[in-house]
Design a protein around this motif. Sequence first.
Motif, PDB file in Angstrom:
ATOM      1  N   MET A   1       5.249  -4.024   0.547  1.00  0.00           N
ATOM      2  CA  MET A   1       6.053  -3.688  -0.638  1.00  0.00           C
ATOM      3  C   MET A   1       5.835  -2.253  -1.113  1.00  0.00           C
ATOM      4  SD  MET A   1       8.201  -5.792  -1.549  1.00  0.00           S
ATOM      5  CE  MET A   1       8.183  -6.292   0.149  1.00  0.00           C
ATOM      6  N   GLN A   2       4.711  -1.663  -0.684  1.00  0.00           N
ATOM      7  CA  GLN A   2       4.345  -0.355  -1.233  1.00  0.00           C
ATOM      8  C   GLN A   2       5.427   0.699  -0.995  1.00  0.00           C
ATOM      9  OE1 GLN A   2       0.436   0.971  -0.202  1.00  0.00           O
ATOM     10  NE2 GLN A   2       0.658   2.944  -1.213  1.00  0.00           N
ATOM     11  N   GLU A   3       6.006   0.704   0.212  1.00  0.00           N
ATOM     12  CA  GLU A   3       7.011   1.743   0.501  1.00  0.00           C
ATOM     13  C   GLU A   3       8.251   1.578  -0.374  1.00  0.00           C
ATOM     14  OE1 GLU A   3       9.530   1.269   4.099  1.00  0.00           O
ATOM     15  OE2 GLU A   3       8.090  -0.275   4.681  1.00  0.00           O
ATOM     16  N   HIS A   4       8.623   0.317  -0.670  1.00  0.00           N
ATOM     17  CA  HIS A   4       9.797   0.081  -1.509  1.00  0.00           C
ATOM     18  C   HIS A   4       9.495   0.475  -2.955  1.00  0.00           C
ATOM     19  CE1 HIS A   4      11.562  -1.873   1.920  1.00  0.00           C
ATOM     20  NE2 HIS A   4      10.535  -2.707   1.987  1.00  0.00           N
ATOM     21  N   GLY A   5       8.262   0.190  -3.385  1.00  0.00           N
ATOM     22  CA  GLY A   5       7.843   0.601  -4.730  1.00  0.00           C
ATOM     23  C   GLY A   5       7.841   2.112  -4.872  1.00  0.00           C
ATOM     24  N   GLU A   6       7.320   2.790  -3.860  1.00  0.00           N
ATOM     25  CA  GLU A   6       7.297   4.260  -3.900  1.00  0.00           C
ATOM     26  C   GLU A   6       8.718   4.823  -3.901  1.00  0.00           C
ATOM     27  OE1 GLU A   6       4.828   5.276  -0.604  1.00  0.00           O
ATOM     28  OE2 GLU A   6       2.960   4.785  -1.678  1.00  0.00           O
ATOM     29  N   GLN A  23       3.150  -0.836 -13.166  1.00  0.00           N
ATOM     30  CA  GLN A  23       4.543  -1.289 -13.225  1.00  0.00           C
ATOM     31  C   GLN A  23       5.087  -1.564 -11.816  1.00  0.00           C
ATOM     32  OE1 GLN A  23       5.609   2.078 -15.677  1.00  0.00           O
ATOM     33  NE2 GLN A  23       6.322   0.743 -17.321  1.00  0.00           N
ATOM     34  N   LEU A  24       4.705  -0.731 -10.849  1.00  0.00           N
ATOM     35  CA  LEU A  24       5.130  -0.971  -9.465  1.00  0.00           C
ATOM     36  C   LEU A  24       4.539  -2.272  -8.927  1.00  0.00           C
ATOM     37  CD1 LEU A  24       4.951   2.574  -7.832  1.00  0.00           C
ATOM     38  CD2 LEU A  24       6.911   1.427  -8.859  1.00  0.00           C
ATOM     39  N   ARG A  25       3.296  -2.585  -9.337  1.00  0.00           N
ATOM     40  CA  ARG A  25       2.687  -3.860  -8.929  1.00  0.00           C
ATOM     41  C   ARG A  25       3.457  -5.031  -9.535  1.00  0.00           C
ATOM     42  NH1 ARG A  25      -2.179  -0.883  -9.344  1.00  0.00           N
ATOM     43  NH2 ARG A  25      -2.506  -1.530 -11.510  1.00  0.00           N
ATOM     44  N   GLN A  26       3.908  -4.864 -10.776  1.00  0.00           N
ATOM     45  CA  GLN A  26       4.694  -5.925 -11.424  1.00  0.00           C
ATOM     46  C   GLN A  26       6.026  -6.137 -10.695  1.00  0.00           C
ATOM     47  OE1 GLN A  26       4.459  -4.160 -15.410  1.00  0.00           O
ATOM     48  NE2 GLN A  26       3.472  -6.041 -16.153  1.00  0.00           N
ATOM     49  N   PHE A  27       6.665  -5.046 -10.262  1.00  0.00           N
ATOM     50  CA  PHE A  27       7.905  -5.183  -9.494  1.00  0.00           C
ATOM     51  C   PHE A  27       7.645  -5.906  -8.161  1.00  0.00           C
ATOM     52  CE2 PHE A  27       9.889  -1.810 -12.176  1.00  0.00           C
ATOM     53  CZ  PHE A  27      11.064  -2.495 -12.486  1.00  0.00           C
ATOM     54  N   ALA A  28       6.533  -5.563  -7.498  1.00  0.00           N
ATOM     55  CA  ALA A  28       6.191  -6.206  -6.221  1.00  0.00           C
ATOM     56  C   ALA A  28       5.938  -7.702  -6.420  1.00  0.00           C
ATOM     57  CB  ALA A  28       4.963  -5.532  -5.609  1.00  0.00           C
ATOM     58  N   GLN A  29       5.247  -8.029  -7.497  1.00  0.00           N
ATOM     59  CA  GLN A  29       4.946  -9.430  -7.815  1.00  0.00           C
ATOM     60  C   GLN A  29       6.240 -10.188  -8.142  1.00  0.00           C
ATOM     61  OE1 GLN A  29       1.926  -9.475 -10.840  1.00  0.00           O
ATOM     62  NE2 GLN A  29       1.466 -11.637 -10.555  1.00  0.00           N
ATOM     63  N   TYR A  30       7.116  -9.535  -8.880  1.00  0.00           N
ATOM     64  CA  TYR A  30       8.418 -10.123  -9.227  1.00  0.00           C
ATOM     65  C   TYR A  30       9.210 -10.408  -7.947  1.00  0.00           C
ATOM     66  CZ  TYR A  30      12.895 -10.419 -11.873  1.00  0.00           C
ATOM     67  OH  TYR A  30      14.093 -10.803 -12.438  1.00  0.00           O
ATOM     68  N   ILE A  46      20.456 -12.236  -2.292  1.00  0.00           N
ATOM     69  CA  ILE A  46      19.846 -11.005  -1.773  1.00  0.00           C
ATOM     70  C   ILE A  46      18.334 -11.208  -1.707  1.00  0.00           C
ATOM     71  CG2 ILE A  46      19.469  -8.538  -2.239  1.00  0.00           C
ATOM     72  CD1 ILE A  46      22.141  -8.708  -3.910  1.00  0.00           C
ATOM     73  N   THR A  47      17.775 -11.168  -0.498  1.00  0.00           N
ATOM     74  CA  THR A  47      16.326 -11.392  -0.360  1.00  0.00           C
ATOM     75  C   THR A  47      15.624 -10.334   0.489  1.00  0.00           C
ATOM     76  OG1 THR A  47      16.754 -12.884   1.513  1.00  0.00           O
ATOM     77  CG2 THR A  47      16.510 -13.909  -0.662  1.00  0.00           C
ATOM     78  N   GLU A  48      16.393  -9.504   1.200  1.00  0.00           N
ATOM     79  CA  GLU A  48      15.786  -8.438   2.018  1.00  0.00           C
ATOM     80  C   GLU A  48      15.173  -7.406   1.067  1.00  0.00           C
ATOM     81  OE1 GLU A  48      15.112  -4.909   3.911  1.00  0.00           O
ATOM     82  OE2 GLU A  48      16.962  -4.977   2.738  1.00  0.00           O
ATOM     83  N   PRO A  49      13.916  -6.978   1.318  1.00  0.00           N
ATOM     84  CA  PRO A  49      13.202  -6.168   0.326  1.00  0.00           C
ATOM     85  C   PRO A  49      13.961  -4.941  -0.192  1.00  0.00           C
ATOM     86  CG  PRO A  49      11.682  -6.844   2.045  1.00  0.00           C
ATOM     87  CD  PRO A  49      13.035  -7.310   2.471  1.00  0.00           C
ATOM     88  N   ARG A  50      14.477  -4.085   0.704  1.00  0.00           N
ATOM     89  CA  ARG A  50      15.127  -2.869   0.202  1.00  0.00           C
ATOM     90  C   ARG A  50      16.373  -3.217  -0.626  1.00  0.00           C
ATOM     91  NH1 ARG A  50      14.694   2.697   0.950  1.00  0.00           N
ATOM     92  NH2 ARG A  50      12.524   2.082   1.158  1.00  0.00           N
ATOM     93  N   GLU A  51      17.106  -4.238  -0.186  1.00  0.00           N
ATOM     94  CA  GLU A  51      18.293  -4.645  -0.949  1.00  0.00           C
ATOM     95  C   GLU A  51      17.922  -5.141  -2.345  1.00  0.00           C
ATOM     96  OE1 GLU A  51      22.099  -6.349   0.518  1.00  0.00           O
ATOM     97  OE2 GLU A  51      20.795  -7.032   2.135  1.00  0.00           O
ATOM     98  N   VAL A  52      16.856  -5.905  -2.452  1.00  0.00           N
ATOM     99  CA  VAL A  52      16.401  -6.374  -3.772  1.00  0.00           C
ATOM    100  C   VAL A  52      16.031  -5.180  -4.655  1.00  0.00           C
ATOM    101  CG1 VAL A  52      14.610  -7.653  -5.021  1.00  0.00           C
ATOM    102  CG2 VAL A  52      15.642  -8.651  -2.973  1.00  0.00           C
ATOM    103  N   TYR A  53      15.309  -4.231  -4.062  1.00  0.00           N
ATOM    104  CA  TYR A  53      14.879  -3.062  -4.837  1.00  0.00           C
ATOM    105  C   TYR A  53      16.063  -2.199  -5.282  1.00  0.00           C
ATOM    106  CZ  TYR A  53       9.817  -3.526  -4.823  1.00  0.00           C
ATOM    107  OH  TYR A  53       8.529  -3.944  -5.086  1.00  0.00           O
ATOM    108  N   VAL A  54      17.100  -2.131  -4.451  1.00  0.00           N
ATOM    109  CA  VAL A  54      18.272  -1.316  -4.825  1.00  0.00           C
ATOM    110  C   VAL A  54      19.233  -2.116  -5.703  1.00  0.00           C
ATOM    111  CG1 VAL A  54      20.317  -0.088  -3.975  1.00  0.00           C
ATOM    112  CG2 VAL A  54      18.142   0.119  -2.747  1.00  0.00           C
ATOM    113  N   LYS A  55      19.646  -3.299  -5.227  1.00  0.00           N
ATOM    114  CA  LYS A  55      20.735  -4.033  -5.876  1.00  0.00           C
ATOM    115  C   LYS A  55      20.301  -4.840  -7.099  1.00  0.00           C
ATOM    116  CE  LYS A  55      23.710  -4.500  -1.802  1.00  0.00           C
ATOM    117  NZ  LYS A  55      24.372  -5.469  -0.898  1.00  0.00           N
ATOM    118  N   HIS A  56      19.003  -5.098  -7.223  1.00  0.00           N
ATOM    119  CA  HIS A  56      18.505  -5.818  -8.400  1.00  0.00           C
ATOM    120  C   HIS A  56      17.653  -4.916  -9.307  1.00  0.00           C
ATOM    121  CE1 HIS A  56      20.286  -9.560  -7.425  1.00  0.00           C
ATOM    122  NE2 HIS A  56      19.383  -9.993  -6.550  1.00  0.00           N
ATOM    123  N   PHE A  57      16.627  -4.268  -8.731  1.00  0.00           N
ATOM    124  CA  PHE A  57      15.697  -3.513  -9.568  1.00  0.00           C
ATOM    125  C   PHE A  57      16.293  -2.169 -10.013  1.00  0.00           C
ATOM    126  CE2 PHE A  57      11.813  -5.713  -7.375  1.00  0.00           C
ATOM    127  CZ  PHE A  57      12.194  -6.916  -7.938  1.00  0.00           C
TER     128      PHE A  57
END
Length: 240
Positions: A1-6, A23-30, A46-57
């Motif tokens: 998850m670290q690369e997506h958080g960064e 806060q990045l740890r909270q996003f990873a946990q979420y 949407i469950t693929e990590p980058r898609e979740v980080y873009v389309k949701h977060f």
Amino acid sequence: MQEHGEWLQQAVSEWGLILSDQQLRQFAQYFERLVETNKVMNLTAITEPREVYVKHFYDSLLLAKSLDIKEVDSLIDVGTGAGFPGIPLKIAFPHLRLVLLDSLKKRVQFLRETADALGLKEVECVHGRAEDLAKQKGYRQSFDLVTARAVARLNVLAEYCLPFVKVGGYFVSMKGPSVGEEITEAKRALFILGKTTVEREEFQLPEGMGTRNILIMKKRDQTPKAYPRKAGTPAKQPLV
């Protein structure tokens, strides 16, 4: 998850939002809770990590480009589903007093457990319908900001959401690419429900993941006591 958080940290810093390591740890946990729970409950397609980080977060945090969230004390997220945009905004702006409203009990339980697991304070998760809750003292015309993301057409959504907004507060609807017709269709509802004005801001999500429209509506007058009408009526007989 670290690369997506960064990636998220870098992406939002470009418009002045700074996320800490916590806060990045909270996003990873979420993310982990979302994907794990989604195996047994329908929360997101949407469950693929980058898609979740873009389309949701990232998508949820876009609201902070349009409105100064530091000036907002109270937020209710109507029809929040898996917690978007409410939980990402709460992670990024811990000062918010947040209410998450959803009509499905299992989702509300997921939201409660997630808020506890992430250590988020002043988060109330409510099982109910907007038409009922908006009549109750402590909720009616009590919030600086009301959000809704892809819940219904704008004229219906306005009746769900504007009764929660303080006079002078904001209702923000997060929509996909085609909203012009909805804005025109909702003009009468927005006027009746609080002489509300609307501004539209369009954004492109990173990595070609789509277009978002953020509709920012400022409420200038009280919502008449007759609204919202009883549960089910706004959807069946929209204000037009």
